[in-house]
Design an enzyme around this catalytic site. Structure first.
Site, PDB file in Angstrom:
ATOM      1  NE  ARG A  63      -5.326  -7.575  -5.250  1.00 22.00           N
ATOM      2  CZ  ARG A  63      -6.029  -6.915  -4.463  1.00 22.00           C
ATOM      3  NH1 ARG A  63      -7.077  -7.672  -3.879  1.00 22.00           N
ATOM      4  NH2 ARG A  63      -5.859  -5.671  -4.118  1.00 22.00           N
ATOM      5  CG  ASN A 103      -2.091  -1.008   0.948  1.00 26.42           C
ATOM      6  OD1 ASN A 103      -2.161  -1.539  -0.031  1.00 26.42           O
ATOM      7  ND2 ASN A 103      -2.709  -1.513   1.944  1.00 26.42           N
ATOM      8  CG  ASP A 108      -5.683  -3.367   5.334  1.00 25.36           C
ATOM      9  OD1 ASP A 108      -5.030  -2.626   4.779  1.00 25.36           O
ATOM     10  OD2 ASP A 108      -7.317  -3.412   5.125  1.00 25.36           O
ATOM     11  CB  ILE A 136     -13.727   6.869  -6.275  1.00 29.54           C
ATOM     12  CG1 ILE A 136     -14.420   6.936  -7.438  1.00 29.54           C
ATOM     13  CG2 ILE A 136     -12.931   5.595  -6.101  1.00 29.54           C
ATOM     14  CD1 ILE A 136     -13.517   7.238  -8.803  1.00 29.54           C
TER      15      ILE A 136
HETATM   16  C1  EPZ Z   1      -6.456   1.674   1.586  1.00 27.70           C
HETATM   17  O1  EPZ Z   1      -7.706   1.490   0.783  1.00 27.70           O
HETATM   18  C2  EPZ Z   1      -5.815   0.251   1.644  1.00 27.70           C
HETATM   19  N1  EPZ Z   1      -5.402   0.062   0.094  1.00 27.70           N
HETATM   20  C3  EPZ Z   1      -6.658  -0.596   1.946  1.00 27.70           C
HETATM   21  O2  EPZ Z   1      -6.083  -1.939   2.194  1.00 27.70           O
HETATM   22  C4  EPZ Z   1      -7.031  -0.353   3.416  1.00 27.70           C
HETATM   23  O3  EPZ Z   1      -8.038  -1.180   4.044  1.00 27.70           O
HETATM   24  C5  EPZ Z   1      -8.030   0.941   3.609  1.00 27.70           C
HETATM   25  O4  EPZ Z   1      -6.961   2.059   2.822  1.00 27.70           O
HETATM   26  C6  EPZ Z   1      -8.056   1.682   4.928  1.00 27.70           C
HETATM   27  O5  EPZ Z   1      -6.889   1.434   5.687  1.00 27.70           O
HETATM   28  C7  EPZ Z   1      -4.313   0.585  -0.547  1.00 27.70           C
HETATM   29  O6  EPZ Z   1      -3.857   1.375  -0.077  1.00 27.70           O
HETATM   30  C8  EPZ Z   1      -4.432   0.210  -1.807  1.00 27.70           C
HETATM   31  P1  EPZ Z   1     -10.031   4.537   2.141  1.00 27.70           P
HETATM   32  P2  EPZ Z   1      -8.762   2.660   0.319  1.00 27.70           P
HETATM   33  O7  EPZ Z   1     -10.238   5.206   1.115  1.00 27.70           O
HETATM   34  O8  EPZ Z   1      -7.641   3.907  -0.312  1.00 27.70           O
HETATM   35  C9  EPZ Z   1     -14.841   5.010   2.260  1.00 27.70           C
HETATM   36  C10 EPZ Z   1      -5.602  -4.260   1.776  1.00 27.70           C
HETATM   37  O9  EPZ Z   1      -5.988  -5.218   2.332  1.00 27.70           O
HETATM   38  N2  EPZ Z   1     -14.557   5.978   0.937  1.00 27.70           N
HETATM   39  O10 EPZ Z   1      -9.222   4.948   3.467  1.00 27.70           O
HETATM   40  O11 EPZ Z   1      -9.683   2.393  -0.556  1.00 27.70           O
HETATM   41  C11 EPZ Z   1     -14.690   3.618   1.936  1.00 27.70           C
HETATM   42  O12 EPZ Z   1     -15.753   3.239   1.094  1.00 27.70           O
HETATM   43  C12 EPZ Z   1      -6.533  -2.917   1.434  1.00 27.70           C
HETATM   44  O13 EPZ Z   1      -4.244  -4.216   1.343  1.00 27.70           O
HETATM   45  C13 EPZ Z   1     -15.797   6.600   0.672  1.00 27.70           C
HETATM   46  O14 EPZ Z   1     -16.813   6.583   1.293  1.00 27.70           O
HETATM   47  O15 EPZ Z   1      -9.412   2.975   1.662  1.00 27.70           O
HETATM   48  C14 EPZ Z   1     -14.046   2.997   3.082  1.00 27.70           C
HETATM   49  O16 EPZ Z   1     -15.316   2.651   3.842  1.00 27.70           O
HETATM   50  C15 EPZ Z   1      -7.832  -3.437   1.527  1.00 27.70           C
HETATM   51  N3  EPZ Z   1     -15.581   7.574  -0.421  1.00 27.70           N
HETATM   52  C16 EPZ Z   1     -13.454   3.995   3.919  1.00 27.70           C
HETATM   53  O17 EPZ Z   1     -13.900   5.058   3.252  1.00 27.70           O
HETATM   54  C17 EPZ Z   1     -14.317   7.618  -0.826  1.00 27.70           C
HETATM   55  O18 EPZ Z   1     -14.311   8.523  -1.918  1.00 27.70           O
HETATM   56  C18 EPZ Z   1     -11.975   3.930   3.775  1.00 27.70           C
HETATM   57  O19 EPZ Z   1     -11.552   4.030   2.579  1.00 27.70           O
HETATM   58  C19 EPZ Z   1     -13.155   6.803  -0.539  1.00 27.70           C
HETATM   59  C20 EPZ Z   1     -13.401   6.165   0.656  1.00 27.70           C
END
Ligand code: EPZ
Length: 417
Positions: free
Chosen positions: A397, A23, A305, A123
């Site tokens: 992955r 990440n 995670d 997003i």
């Molecule tokens: C990152 O995902 C990590 N992935 C995830 O790891 C990790 O679980 C997550 O952060 C939280 O720590 C990578 O870095 C590639 P978020 P990301 O945007 O960026 C909501 C793994 O196993 N949200 O912080 O997608 C979303 O739905 C993976 O390695 C919105 O609502 O996480 C979620 O509920 C899985 N709108 C929460 O925020 C948005 O525009 C956290 O998402 C963006 C997010």
């Protein structure tokens, strides 16, 4: 399709060198587009997600080479601003290229990203931030078309400290006119690592690790090198393996400070943990006991995670452990598989209640997502008998040769097609 077979019940002993963080390396590969030159990324893990990011960079016109744990990205030849649907679907991090492409070319065409199915993963925060910076964004026919004559620095308050949205704004702000201030930013160590890479490019960015990040858009220097931080979730997973099977392992090339919430939980579970500046020694020879509720939160809270692997380590702990998953709506898909091994888990919405059982037994089970897959490995190491795990592609992955590493620690484990 690969299968992992484990004959459980063997204690683990030995040393694991923790590989670079998935990440962190993925947003840094996207950020390499900002360089207009060559970036050498060191400590890059061998993961299918890294291969997916490489395919995106090559599609955009960059030159990418790999030598062991070193990846060379030359983005001088960036020519395209579109990412086809099939490449976007491969992983969630594909969306992070949006900010970098917009910063370099002022336009981008992509679609919704793929990645682990953990419930809704919109997003909207990424797009509303780019709109606030002056981008025109049309979402038509599954495509997201972004255009901006020039992005402008501004104040972006994130409704939730989203990791991905914070990274996308940092990248989009790198070349825009004026200063961008992100408030309620994500504080994960991977954000800090992205900042240190951007600084190597001469970008004035500071505040990563706090909830306020400031970026002054400016020109960049071409070539640079970066050393990716260790993967804290991989470290947490190996510690959960030791806790589940018993035994004693030492992790090297790890930052203990990045996983305090996990080490504290495993200590409360009965593991003995000693840390050095870049080492963690975990001794899990004593029986485990249940711990106080594990509530996932943005960093520095308990990482979502690590929830699945640590849940697997709690399945045979004495007593009841409660989990509350606050980050993702549907992150208990591994529970049904763990129940096939004799686990006693009740779930209700975002809450899971684990009642410790005396022992688990082997079973044929399927990995549903990356960390869910890791939890099945953790459980199988402590179970009696043979477990066969399918859906291994999910595990590949995010874990570099995890079966080879576990075998080196004494596990009876085999991966075969
Ligand atoms: C990152 O995902 C990590 N992935 C995830 O790891 C990790 O679980 C997550 O952060 C939280 O720590 C990578 O870095 C590639 P978020 P990301 O945007 O960026 C909501 C793994 O196993 N949200 O912080 O997608 C979303 O739905 C993976 O390695 C919105 O609502 O996480 C979620 O509920 C899985 N709108 C929460 O925020 C948005 O525009 C956290 O998402 C963006 C997010």
């Amino acid at each position: 399709m690969s299968i992992i077979r484990i004959d459980g019940g063997r204690r683990l002993y030995g040393t694991v060198s923790v590989h670079g963080a998935k990440n962190s390396v993925l947003p840094i590969m996207a950020a390499a587009l900002l360089a207009c030159g060559e970036t050498v990324i060191h400590n890059c893990p061998n993961l299918s997600d890294v291969d997916a990011a490489t395919r995106i960079l090559v599609h955009l016109g960059c030159i990418v080479n790999r030598e062991g744990a070193k990846v060379y990205v030359d983005s001088k030849t960036l020519t395209r601003s579109d990412i086809p649907h099939e490449l976007m679907r491969e992983m969630r991090s594909s969306v992070i290229f949006l900010g970098a492409i917009m910063a370099r070319l002022g336009e981008a065409v992509l679609s919704l990203p793929g990645g682990c199915e953990l419930g809704p993963r919109p997003i909207d925060l990424h797009l509303s931030a780019l709109r606030a910076m002056g981008a025109e964004i049309d979402e038509e026919g599954g495509n997201i078309v972004c255009k901006a004559k020039s992005l402008k620095g501004c104040r972006i308050n994130l409704a939730f400290p989203s990791v991905g949205a914070t990274e996308n704004v940092m990248l989009a702000a790198a070349k825009c006119a004026g200063t961008t201030i992100i408030t309620n930013a994500a504080c994960e160590p991977e954000i800090w690592d992205l900042q240190s890479y951007m600084r190597r490019l001469g970008i004035k960015v500071h505040g990563a690790g706090t909830s306020i990040i400031t970026i002054e858009g400016c020109g960049q220097k071409g070539n640079t090198e970066h050393w990716v931080i260790p993967d804290r979730i991989v470290a947490a997973t190996y510690m959960a393996c030791a806790a589940s099977s018993g035994g004693m392992i030492e992790l090297t090339n790890v930052y203990p400070g990045h996983i305090l919430a996990v080490t504290e939980t495993l200590e409360e579970m009965g593991c003995e943990i000693k840390t050095g500046s870049d080492t963690i020694l975990i001794n899990a020879d004593k029986p485990r006991k249940a711990v106080k509720p594990i509530i996932t939160k943005p960093y520095p809270g308990f990482p979502t995670d690590a929830q699945p692997p640590v849940m697997a380590a709690s399945l045979t702990a004495d007593g009841t452990t409660v989990f509350v998953e606050n980050i993702f709506e549907n992150r208990y898909r591994h529970v049904a598989e763990l129940r096939r091994m004799g686990a006693d888990i009740k779930t209700e919405g975002r809450v899971a209640i684990v009642s410790g059982v005396k022992k688990l037994h082997g079973a044929p089970i399927t990995s549903t997502d990356l960390r869910g897959g890791a939890s099945l490995l953790v459980a199988a190491l402590g179970a009696e008998g043979i477990t066969e795990i399918s859906g291994v592609a999910h595990i590949d992955r995010g874990y570099d040769d995890i079966t080879g590493v576990l075998e080196s620690l004494g596990a009876d484990i085999l991966k075969f097609d």
